[in-house]
Motif scaffolding. Structure first.
Motif, PDB file in Angstrom:
ATOM      1  N   ILE A 169      42.462  47.685  31.097  1.00  0.00           N
ATOM      2  CA  ILE A 169      42.498  46.686  30.010  1.00  0.00           C
ATOM      3  C   ILE A 169      41.922  45.383  29.994  1.00  0.00           C
ATOM      4  O   ILE A 169      41.571  44.652  29.245  1.00  0.00           O
ATOM      5  CB  ILE A 169      44.112  46.697  29.568  1.00  0.00           C
ATOM      6  N   TRP A 170      41.334  45.023  31.326  1.00  0.00           N
ATOM      7  CA  TRP A 170      40.834  43.530  31.475  1.00  0.00           C
ATOM      8  C   TRP A 170      39.127  43.461  30.671  1.00  0.00           C
ATOM      9  O   TRP A 170      38.641  44.727  30.623  1.00  0.00           O
ATOM     10  CB  TRP A 170      40.405  43.510  32.989  1.00  0.00           C
ATOM     11  N   THR A 171      38.958  42.603  30.323  1.00  0.00           N
ATOM     12  CA  THR A 171      37.580  42.300  29.815  1.00  0.00           C
ATOM     13  C   THR A 171      36.825  41.567  31.088  1.00  0.00           C
ATOM     14  O   THR A 171      37.504  41.087  31.726  1.00  0.00           O
ATOM     15  CB  THR A 171      37.469  41.293  28.554  1.00  0.00           C
ATOM     16  N   PRO A 172      35.576  41.412  30.966  1.00  0.00           N
ATOM     17  CA  PRO A 172      34.900  40.591  32.067  1.00  0.00           C
ATOM     18  C   PRO A 172      35.377  39.136  32.219  1.00  0.00           C
ATOM     19  O   PRO A 172      35.805  38.847  33.357  1.00  0.00           O
ATOM     20  CB  PRO A 172      33.457  40.647  31.591  1.00  0.00           C
ATOM     21  N   SER A 173      35.785  38.436  31.298  1.00  0.00           N
ATOM     22  CA  SER A 173      36.106  37.254  31.156  1.00  0.00           C
ATOM     23  C   SER A 173      37.603  37.002  31.866  1.00  0.00           C
ATOM     24  O   SER A 173      37.800  36.360  32.630  1.00  0.00           O
ATOM     25  CB  SER A 173      36.030  36.360  29.975  1.00  0.00           C
ATOM     26  N   GLU A 174      38.202  38.105  31.389  1.00  0.00           N
ATOM     27  CA  GLU A 174      39.773  38.060  32.119  1.00  0.00           C
ATOM     28  C   GLU A 174      39.642  38.334  33.549  1.00  0.00           C
ATOM     29  O   GLU A 174      40.574  37.773  34.327  1.00  0.00           O
ATOM     30  CB  GLU A 174      40.653  38.861  31.196  1.00  0.00           C
ATOM     31  N   CYS A 175      38.629  39.374  33.889  1.00  0.00           N
ATOM     32  CA  CYS A 175      38.860  39.928  35.235  1.00  0.00           C
ATOM     33  C   CYS A 175      38.427  38.618  36.066  1.00  0.00           C
ATOM     34  O   CYS A 175      38.815  38.411  37.258  1.00  0.00           O
ATOM     35  CB  CYS A 175      37.831  41.059  35.257  1.00  0.00           C
ATOM     36  N   GLY A 176      37.169  38.225  35.623  1.00  0.00           N
ATOM     37  CA  GLY A 176      36.730  36.838  36.472  1.00  0.00           C
ATOM     38  C   GLY A 176      37.651  35.903  36.738  1.00  0.00           C
ATOM     39  O   GLY A 176      37.629  35.386  37.924  1.00  0.00           O
ATOM     40  N   GLU A 177      38.403  35.587  35.573  1.00  0.00           N
ATOM     41  CA  GLU A 177      39.290  34.381  35.882  1.00  0.00           C
ATOM     42  C   GLU A 177      40.372  34.685  36.800  1.00  0.00           C
ATOM     43  O   GLU A 177      40.617  33.872  37.560  1.00  0.00           O
ATOM     44  CB  GLU A 177      39.895  34.152  34.308  1.00  0.00           C
ATOM     45  N   ILE A 178      41.013  35.985  36.828  1.00  0.00           N
ATOM     46  CA  ILE A 178      42.115  36.085  37.780  1.00  0.00           C
ATOM     47  C   ILE A 178      41.393  36.320  39.105  1.00  0.00           C
ATOM     48  O   ILE A 178      42.027  35.748  40.208  1.00  0.00           O
ATOM     49  CB  ILE A 178      42.644  37.628  37.292  1.00  0.00           C
ATOM     50  N   VAL A 179      40.435  36.961  39.438  1.00  0.00           N
ATOM     51  CA  VAL A 179      39.642  37.113  40.497  1.00  0.00           C
ATOM     52  C   VAL A 179      39.352  35.557  41.415  1.00  0.00           C
ATOM     53  O   VAL A 179      39.862  35.456  42.557  1.00  0.00           O
ATOM     54  CB  VAL A 179      38.454  38.057  40.653  1.00  0.00           C
ATOM     55  N   LYS A 180      38.686  34.740  40.625  1.00  0.00           N
ATOM     56  CA  LYS A 180      38.409  33.386  40.685  1.00  0.00           C
ATOM     57  C   LYS A 180      39.579  32.772  41.423  1.00  0.00           C
ATOM     58  O   LYS A 180      39.695  31.898  42.487  1.00  0.00           O
ATOM     59  CB  LYS A 180      37.729  32.626  39.897  1.00  0.00           C
ATOM     60  N   ARG A 181      40.878  33.038  40.698  1.00  0.00           N
ATOM     61  CA  ARG A 181      41.981  32.283  40.976  1.00  0.00           C
ATOM     62  C   ARG A 181      42.456  32.838  42.419  1.00  0.00           C
ATOM     63  O   ARG A 181      43.193  32.088  43.097  1.00  0.00           O
ATOM     64  CB  ARG A 181      43.142  32.248  39.698  1.00  0.00           C
ATOM     65  N   ALA A 182      42.456  34.171  42.433  1.00  0.00           N
ATOM     66  CA  ALA A 182      43.033  34.651  43.652  1.00  0.00           C
ATOM     67  C   ALA A 182      42.301  34.313  44.868  1.00  0.00           C
ATOM     68  O   ALA A 182      42.872  34.217  45.942  1.00  0.00           O
ATOM     69  CB  ALA A 182      43.143  36.338  43.402  1.00  0.00           C
ATOM     70  N   VAL A 183      41.156  34.200  44.855  1.00  0.00           N
ATOM     71  CA  VAL A 183      40.132  33.965  45.994  1.00  0.00           C
ATOM     72  C   VAL A 183      40.525  32.360  46.324  1.00  0.00           C
ATOM     73  O   VAL A 183      40.706  32.233  47.551  1.00  0.00           O
ATOM     74  CB  VAL A 183      38.607  34.134  45.559  1.00  0.00           C
ATOM     75  N   GLY A 184      40.749  31.505  45.265  1.00  0.00           N
ATOM     76  CA  GLY A 184      41.200  30.133  45.718  1.00  0.00           C
ATOM     77  C   GLY A 184      42.416  29.822  45.997  1.00  0.00           C
ATOM     78  O   GLY A 184      42.571  29.013  46.944  1.00  0.00           O
ATOM     79  N   GLU A 185      43.279  30.815  45.684  1.00  0.00           N
ATOM     80  CA  GLU A 185      44.668  30.291  45.998  1.00  0.00           C
ATOM     81  C   GLU A 185      45.548  31.209  46.978  1.00  0.00           C
ATOM     82  O   GLU A 185      46.295  30.785  47.682  1.00  0.00           O
ATOM     83  CB  GLU A 185      45.438  30.359  44.571  1.00  0.00           C
ATOM     84  N   ILE A 186      45.216  32.591  46.938  1.00  0.00           N
ATOM     85  CA  ILE A 186      45.664  33.364  47.778  1.00  0.00           C
ATOM     86  C   ILE A 186      45.018  33.365  49.241  1.00  0.00           C
ATOM     87  O   ILE A 186      45.769  33.766  50.266  1.00  0.00           O
ATOM     88  CB  ILE A 186      45.909  34.917  47.312  1.00  0.00           C
ATOM     89  N   HIS A 187      43.850  32.986  49.356  1.00  0.00           N
ATOM     90  CA  HIS A 187      43.224  32.971  50.502  1.00  0.00           C
ATOM     91  C   HIS A 187      43.312  33.986  51.355  1.00  0.00           C
ATOM     92  O   HIS A 187      43.592  34.209  52.578  1.00  0.00           O
ATOM     93  CB  HIS A 187      43.837  31.544  51.558  1.00  0.00           C
ATOM     94  N   SER A 188      42.768  35.007  50.611  1.00  0.00           N
ATOM     95  CA  SER A 188      42.075  36.233  51.111  1.00  0.00           C
ATOM     96  C   SER A 188      40.757  36.803  50.909  1.00  0.00           C
ATOM     97  O   SER A 188      40.605  36.439  49.714  1.00  0.00           O
ATOM     98  CB  SER A 188      43.312  37.220  50.973  1.00  0.00           C
ATOM     99  N   ASP A 189      40.340  37.751  51.508  1.00  0.00           N
ATOM    100  CA  ASP A 189      39.256  38.546  50.755  1.00  0.00           C
ATOM    101  C   ASP A 189      39.888  39.275  49.482  1.00  0.00           C
ATOM    102  O   ASP A 189      40.976  39.876  49.776  1.00  0.00           O
ATOM    103  CB  ASP A 189      38.691  39.600  51.542  1.00  0.00           C
ATOM    104  N   ILE A 190      39.007  39.421  48.510  1.00  0.00           N
ATOM    105  CA  ILE A 190      39.630  40.129  47.180  1.00  0.00           C
ATOM    106  C   ILE A 190      38.792  41.197  46.885  1.00  0.00           C
ATOM    107  O   ILE A 190      37.713  41.125  46.942  1.00  0.00           O
ATOM    108  CB  ILE A 190      39.773  38.997  45.989  1.00  0.00           C
ATOM    109  N   GLU A 191      39.630  42.252  46.759  1.00  0.00           N
ATOM    110  CA  GLU A 191      38.928  43.643  46.228  1.00  0.00           C
ATOM    111  C   GLU A 191      39.307  43.960  44.865  1.00  0.00           C
ATOM    112  O   GLU A 191      40.471  43.478  44.538  1.00  0.00           O
ATOM    113  CB  GLU A 191      39.395  44.806  47.507  1.00  0.00           C
ATOM    114  N   VAL A 192      38.600  44.581  44.345  1.00  0.00           N
ATOM    115  CA  VAL A 192      38.843  45.110  42.898  1.00  0.00           C
ATOM    116  C   VAL A 192      38.837  46.654  42.734  1.00  0.00           C
ATOM    117  O   VAL A 192      37.890  47.096  43.251  1.00  0.00           O
ATOM    118  CB  VAL A 192      38.170  44.295  41.636  1.00  0.00           C
TER     119      VAL A 192
END
Length: 457
Positions: A169-192
């Motif tokens: 159900i994600w759109t590109p803008s929604e997906c990009g926003e969540i991934v960017k936040r996860a990279v910055g705050e969870i401090h882990s490599d992020i896979e999708v």
């Protein structure tokens, strides 16, 4: 960090309707994926059954260069199954949004799920496994819950966090926003892991890359549950053309596509980018004229880059009778020599066209029948290949169907065939046949309305 491609054909692909791979087919596909230079191959879910564990073990043992990953729920038994099967990585998964807690976890609390996940990850690390933790249904999970579960997984020892758009159900803008936040705050490599229910999986993958994701999940032809996931073959071409990736041997794409089509029975439609029949076909009069002078007028890249050939069709089809009518029509088969077909000569016996676009303009298949009556043996068909499936049926003139002998060739095999006999010819397989002796009929059904246009040049 270099972007990595994880291919899930062998695991996610088995969630497509009717697909279950034999271990030897999984191994064959594994080696093709290694040769295509993917980084990680997800080989299955060994905790499902003893049979699945054995298959996963055979596949992992056969790996030559690629890392292997196996799925597991956050329970000890499935973690142990992954360890026994010999994976490099374990993919533990769980979810804590309200629908998941109700439907899958018996109304357990987020804290209970977090503890279960942490225990599974800690156990996997003790067994020497690298751990990817997937937050299932991340696209319907609040950021607070994503952070809560993702951070707990990292603290328990997870090497990477995967965000799954489980229902696409994600759109590109929604997906990009969540991934960017996860990279910055969870401090882990992020896979999708991105599903294609809205047709946005590949677009979301590109947005995730731009936002800092380090691993993208794919499958060959995008096969998977419902409408599948990101197509490895499309993504590889995009990465080469738009991102400068040079390590994928794109000329191997037809081989990968054909292997999955053959093992699954799945046939991508003619409009499918890169692998579809029409991807490099030009028919418009003005397009044809331009392409014949300068191919890149209407091509982003030459078809040879991805192991394909250009097809230029100069003639427009005639306007026939209406095809949307569902009225009963009775066609008239007609006798016609085989010399109208490429790779064929008229040969022995009498050949009848039972069905094609000339018998009924609505037809989506081609069917002929040849009658033999103790003719002289003759090799009257050269080896050829269709881009669709076809069938041979041999039927002798005796009541039980016996009485006819022919020879069939498929790839490197050649076999004398005695009627009655039926032979399935998968798309992409080189084949031919010829008459040997006896009386009876040979019927050929090709799943395309025009024989010559179904041929691979």
């Amino acid at each position: 960090m270099r972007l990595k491609i994880l291919d899930s054909t062998l695991r996610e692909g088995e969630q497509q309707l009717g697909v279950r791979f034999h271990s030897q087919d999984k191994i064959h596909l594994l080696h093709l994926l290694e040769e295509f230079q993917v980084d990680i191959v997800e080989v299955g879910h060994p905790g499902i059954s003893a049979e699945d564990e054995q298959v996963c073990k055979e596949v992992a043992t056969a790996a030559r260069s690629v890392e292997t990953l196996m799925h597991a729920r956050a329970i000890s038994e499935e973690v142990q199954a992954v360890s026994r099967a010999g994976a490099d990585w374990i993919g533990v998964w769980a979810s804590i949004n309200p629908v998941s807690l109700t439907a899958k976890f018996g109304n357990k609390s987020p804290a209970q799920i977090k503890d279960r996940v942490a225990y599974a990850i800690e156990e996997a690390k003790k067994l020497g496994l690298q751990v990817r933790f997937t937050i299932e249904d991340a696209s319907r999970t609040s950021w607070e819950d994503l952070f809560y579960l993702g951070k707990a997984a990292v603290e328990a020892g997870a090497d990477r966090i995967s965000l799954a758009d489980t229902i696409g159900i994600w759109t590109p803008s929604e997906c990009g926003e969540i991934v960017k936040r996860a990279v910055g705050e969870i401090h882990s490599d992020i896979e999708v892991h991105l599903h294609n229910d809205l047709g946005l999986a590949t677009a979301n993958a590109l947005a995730a890359m731009d936002a800092g994701a380090s691993v993208i999940d794919t499958s060959i032809l995008g096969i998977g549950e419902r409408t599948g996931i990101v197509d490895l073959l499309q993504l590889a071409v995009i990465l080469k053309e738009k991102q400068g990736f040079q390590h994928f041997p794109l000329e191997r794409i037809p081989e990968l596509s054909h292997a999955v089509q053959w093992t699954t029975g799945f046939r991508p439609d003619h409009l499918r980018p890169i692998v579809g029949k029409n991807a490099f076909t030009h028919t418009s009069r003005y397009h044809v004229q331009a392409v014949q002078k300068e191919a890149h007028t209407y091509e982003m890249f030459p078809p040879e880059l991805v192991g394909r050939k250009r097809k230029v069709i100069g003639e427009r089809p005639p306007i026939a009778s209406p095809v949307l009518s569902t009225a009963l029509r009775v066609g008239s088969p007609f006798e016609k020599g085989a010399s109208e077909l490429k790779y064929h000569r008229n040969g022995p016996g009498n050949r009848w066209v039972l069905m094609d676009h000339r018998v009924d303009s609505r037809s989506t298949l081609y069917a002929i029948q040849r009658t033999f009556d103790d003719n002289e043996p003759e090799n009257h068909v050269d080896r050829h290949t269709h881009d669709c499936d076809s069938v041979f049926v041999f039927w002798g003139d005796h009541a039980d169907g016996t009485g006819l002998t022919c020879c069939v060739q498929m790839e490197k095999e050649e076999m004398v065939v005695h009627s009655p006999a039926s032979i399935f010819i998968p798309a992409g397989i080189e084949h031919a046949y010829y008459y040997v002796s006896g009386k009876g009929t040979y019927t050929n059904i090709v799943l395309a309305p025009e024989y010559n246009q179904s041929l691979r040049s």
